[in-house]
Structure formats: structure tokens, C-alpha cells
Design an enzyme around this catalytic site. Sequence first.
Site, PDB file in Angstrom:
ATOM      1  N   GLY A   1       0.790  -1.220   0.000  1.00 57.33           N
ATOM      2  CA  GLY A   1       0.000   0.000   0.000  1.00 57.33           C
ATOM      3  C   GLY A   1       0.824   1.271   0.000  1.00 57.33           C
ATOM      4  O   GLY A   1       2.038   1.266  -0.224  1.00 57.33           O
ATOM      5  N   VAL A   2       0.147   2.381   0.248  1.00 55.75           N
ATOM      6  CA  VAL A   2       0.798   3.690   0.295  1.00 55.75           C
ATOM      7  C   VAL A   2       1.901   3.695   1.348  1.00 55.75           C
ATOM      8  O   VAL A   2       3.003   4.186   1.130  1.00 55.75           O
ATOM      9  CB  VAL A   2      -0.234   4.802   0.594  1.00 55.75           C
ATOM     10  CG1 VAL A   2       0.457   6.105   0.985  1.00 55.75           C
ATOM     11  CG2 VAL A   2      -1.132   5.027  -0.618  1.00 55.75           C
TER      12      VAL A   2
ATOM     13  N   LYS B   1      10.292   8.100   5.907  1.00 53.63           N
ATOM     14  CA  LYS B   1      11.185   8.010   7.069  1.00 53.63           C
ATOM     15  C   LYS B   1      12.619   7.709   6.641  1.00 53.63           C
ATOM     16  O   LYS B   1      13.578   8.128   7.312  1.00 53.63           O
ATOM     17  CB  LYS B   1      10.684   6.946   8.051  1.00 53.63           C
ATOM     18  CG  LYS B   1       9.269   7.150   8.545  1.00 53.63           C
ATOM     19  CD  LYS B   1       8.958   8.598   8.907  1.00 53.63           C
ATOM     20  CE  LYS B   1       7.491   8.834   9.165  1.00 53.63           C
ATOM     21  NZ  LYS B   1       6.669   9.027   7.966  1.00 53.63           N
TER      22      LYS B   1
ATOM     23  N   ALA C   1     -10.753  -3.969  -7.993  1.00 51.86           N
ATOM     24  CA  ALA C   1     -11.981  -4.651  -7.578  1.00 51.86           C
ATOM     25  C   ALA C   1     -13.138  -3.682  -7.415  1.00 51.86           C
ATOM     26  O   ALA C   1     -12.956  -2.543  -6.958  1.00 51.86           O
ATOM     27  CB  ALA C   1     -11.738  -5.396  -6.275  1.00 51.86           C
TER      28      ALA C   1
ATOM     29  N   GLY D   1       0.500  20.499   8.627  1.00 52.63           N
ATOM     30  CA  GLY D   1       0.264  19.311   9.442  1.00 52.63           C
ATOM     31  C   GLY D   1       1.488  18.419   9.444  1.00 52.63           C
ATOM     32  O   GLY D   1       2.574  18.812   9.012  1.00 52.63           O
TER      33      GLY D   1
ATOM     34  N   GLU E   1       0.005  27.731   6.481  1.00 53.18           N
ATOM     35  CA  GLU E   1      -0.973  26.994   7.275  1.00 53.18           C
ATOM     36  C   GLU E   1      -2.155  27.893   7.627  1.00 53.18           C
ATOM     37  O   GLU E   1      -1.977  29.012   8.097  1.00 53.18           O
ATOM     38  CB  GLU E   1      -0.316  26.459   8.553  1.00 53.18           C
ATOM     39  CG  GLU E   1      -1.253  25.881   9.585  1.00 53.18           C
ATOM     40  CD  GLU E   1      -2.153  24.770   9.059  1.00 53.18           C
ATOM     41  OE1 GLU E   1      -3.366  24.843   9.273  1.00 53.18           O
ATOM     42  OE2 GLU E   1      -1.624  23.828   8.418  1.00 53.18           O
TER      43      GLU E   1
ATOM     44  N   GLY F   1      -4.267  17.093   3.819  1.00 55.57           N
ATOM     45  CA  GLY F   1      -5.063  15.977   4.301  1.00 55.57           C
ATOM     46  C   GLY F   1      -5.238  14.889   3.264  1.00 55.57           C
ATOM     47  O   GLY F   1      -4.744  14.994   2.130  1.00 55.57           O
TER      48      GLY F   1
ATOM     49  N   HIS G   1      20.013   3.409  33.316  1.00 58.19           N
ATOM     50  CA  HIS G   1      20.717   4.697  33.215  1.00 58.19           C
ATOM     51  C   HIS G   1      22.052   4.496  32.511  1.00 58.19           C
ATOM     52  O   HIS G   1      22.707   3.479  32.700  1.00 58.19           O
ATOM     53  CB  HIS G   1      20.960   5.239  34.628  1.00 58.19           C
ATOM     54  CG  HIS G   1      21.798   6.487  34.663  1.00 58.19           C
ATOM     55  ND1 HIS G   1      21.286   7.724  34.336  1.00 58.19           N
ATOM     56  CD2 HIS G   1      23.114   6.677  34.963  1.00 58.19           C
ATOM     57  CE1 HIS G   1      22.245   8.625  34.465  1.00 58.19           C
ATOM     58  NE2 HIS G   1      23.372   8.031  34.833  1.00 58.19           N
TER      59      HIS G   1
END
Length: 474
Positions: free
Chosen positions: A41-42, A52, A118, A185, A206, A274, A447
Site C-alpha cells: 500500500g501507500v 522516514k 476490484a 500538518g 498553514e 489531508g 541509566h
Amino acid sequence: METREYQAVVIGAGPGGYPAAIRLAQLGVKTLCIEKEYFGGVCLNVGCVPSKALIAASKKFKELKGTVQEMGVVLPEGDVSFDMAKTQAWKSSIVEKNTSGVKMLLKGNGADRLFGTARFDGPGALIVETEDGPVRVKGEHIVIATGSRPIEIPGFSYKDDRVMDSTKALDLDHVPERLVVIGGGYIGLELGTMLAKVGSQVTVVEMADQVLPGFDKDVIRVISRRLKKMGVKVLTGARAMGWEEGDGVAQVKIQNAKGEEQIIEADKILVTVGRFPNTEQVGLDTLEGLQMDGRFIQIDKQCKTNIPGVYAIGDVAGQPMLAHKATHEGEVVAEVIAGHNVQLDHIQVPAVVFVDPEVATAGLQEHEAKEAGYDILVGKMPFAANARALTTGDADGFVKVVVNAADNRILGVTICGPSASDLISEASLAVEMQAEALDVALTIHPHPTLGEAVMEATKHAIGEAVHVMNKKKK
């Protein structure tokens, strides 16, 4: 026309569809997964994963140009450069590994695959247009997992070479000298800051009064400061009106917060206002009486629509439109179809924004908890007081923990800073299991680590912090 019959059919092989198909096959259900464009998919192909990868590459480049030299790692003058073509090749290799893995897992678990578009032909039936012609597919259970696409706004057609959606931006073969980002966004800021780090002069437009609308004001202060440091210009309360070609550049017309018009020159325009669910081309009109929730398909706690045997998951099934929410729904719907007594029962869905520094939330943010009427305790730990953050040269930001004063339950956690995307998982677990503040505060954290900031922020909320001053009790 060839007819194929299955117990379950999943339309879409994105982060919701392919996990649903894999889980169905694992549970012994004869399953077909239909994909019209690319498996994964996307998210895996032109969204989460490739973005990323490019963000990570730009961060490495920026570190070499700055932070590491502050640490005493001196590089030969002019030895650091950014090669977009090589970065794109590297990104593509990551995408290929992920998508080939999806195909392998579908096959390995016994789910059939079909490449094509489909469309419903009434309840329980689909017509799939393939390269070899149409195929009729019947399914006792059909899951709609067709995802979403970028919204296009008037005056900014994606057909124009100057104008990009997120998909086109992830396939750039060069770094544009000047970039206008319409929409501040998470997608706009992620891609805009990625390009700013490698040399673009970026302006963000924006409409709201802040970038990342809906996020904690303390987060916005940190992000705005970092944007300014990167040279990113931000126009809030502004509207993009259109653009024209002129003098070899795009002349972008903006109406600013004062209502005045101004022109911004750009080589590329990135529109990120969006996403819209992909529901129009699936033939939902053949499902008479299907209930919608605005532009989304209405579902219940078991991802069922009101049409027997038809389900919906992911972006088409409502907010939040996030890949991990789709995956969870995909696994739940598979178990529902297999006859298990399960339903969606999560308290929250974490969110991550891969800007610089990263931002992540789980549960309620401070302002959301107040708006919901809770009497709250708020703890905050700056990364500037965290030893591990200081040793990495990246100590901007904080961890904020919101606790219900009535029962000490953790209502939410907001993290703005290094590795927020990884740190939020502990917070997500704490909120989901309805942990009390002491559950986290009394858990020994190793730590020196960034995770200590989550513990200290939680202690700060209940007045027991030792690495930051506690608030004076009233």
C-alpha cells in the site's frame, strides 16, 4: 468470465489489508487479497516507510554539517554533500525489501493474491479487472481496505509539474531551491523539514493559528524554535489562493493573516492538506443501504458494516487515518471472520510526527484532558536535564505526563524530543493498561537512557521527581 470463490476476500494490500489477509490465512480461512497498485500500500511504497528513509538521510546529513563537528569530529572542508539520486536508490531498496516481504508472507501463510481493480457487484460478489481480463470473485466475507489518497485543492492540480502531492515529493531526483508547503500538518512538516535540511528554502503556509494543529502548545514552541533555526519560514492564519508561472518560477499567491495578498516564488509546491478515503471506485452503490459516516464507511466494534458479510478497516473506516490503527483493525477483523469472540477495545491510538525533534502522543494531551473535564496533575521532564540526551548532542524538548488527580491513573503522555517515536510505546502501554503513575514511577529504568525522562516526568506529576524541581504544593 472466470469465477473464483473464497471464504474471505480482502480488497487492498496496505497496512490494514495485508495483515488481515495473513491473519485470516493463519486461522485456516481460505483467503484472497486483491491489490490494484502495489502490495504494501501507500505506507510501504509511497508513504510511511520511504518518507522516514529520506528523513533519516537528511538528519544524517544535517548532523555531519553541524552536531558532530560540535562534538569534535572535524570533517574536511567541503567534504559533506547530499546526492539525492543515491539517496533515492537507497530508499527504493528499502521499499523493495518491505514489499517483497509482504508478498512472501502472504504466500507463505497460504493467502492467494490477485493484482487488479476490484468493484462490488452486489453483496458477496466482486468484479476484478486484471491484465488478463475481468474475473468474478465471490466471498462469504469481504473486507474493504482501500486506504486513502492526498486531497487536491482548487488552483493546485497535481497534473502540473510544479505541484506535488506527498507521493511525488518522495520521488524527487533533485533538491528544489525554493519550496512552498501548503499545509502545516504532520506530512507537510515532515517532508518540508527533510528538504530544508538538505538545502531547500522552505515556506510553510498553514490556515490554522499554529503548525501541527491540535498539538500541545509546549510542543509547538519547541518545533517553531527548531523550524526558525533551520531557516523554515512559517505563515500561520494564511491561505494559498493559486499560482502562476512567471520568470521561470512558480508565483504562489498567498492571503496572509492580515488579509493581505503576497507572492512567494517557488521551484516546487507541495500540497499536504489531508487525505481522502478511497471509497468512490469500489462500487459501494451496489450495496443498497450501506451506512456511511460522512466520507467514511460506518463500522461497529467488530469492523462490520450494516451489510452482512461486508467489513471495513483502515482509512476508509474513519479517523485516525494511521497505518498502525489499520493494522490493528486488520488483525481484529480477521479473528472476527474466523469466528473468534473479539472486538476493537483500545483506549487510545498513539501518534508520531517525524519532524525535528520528533513528536509523539499517547492518550490525552494536557489541553484535551482539561477539555474533557478531568482534574489533572501534570509532570514535565526536559531532555536538557537528561544525561543521555546531553551525551548525544540532542537535548531539545521534553516529556509531559498527564495524570488523573482522582485516581492517579495516567491519562496521556506527550513527548517532544529525541527518539520520541520509540519512547512513546512505553507510554502507550501505560495508558492502554490504565496504569497508575506509581506503576511507571516505581519501575526501574536503566541509566543513562532517554527512557528515564518518562519515569521522571511521571514522578514530577506526583511530586516525587529527583532530577527536576517539584512543584510547590498548594
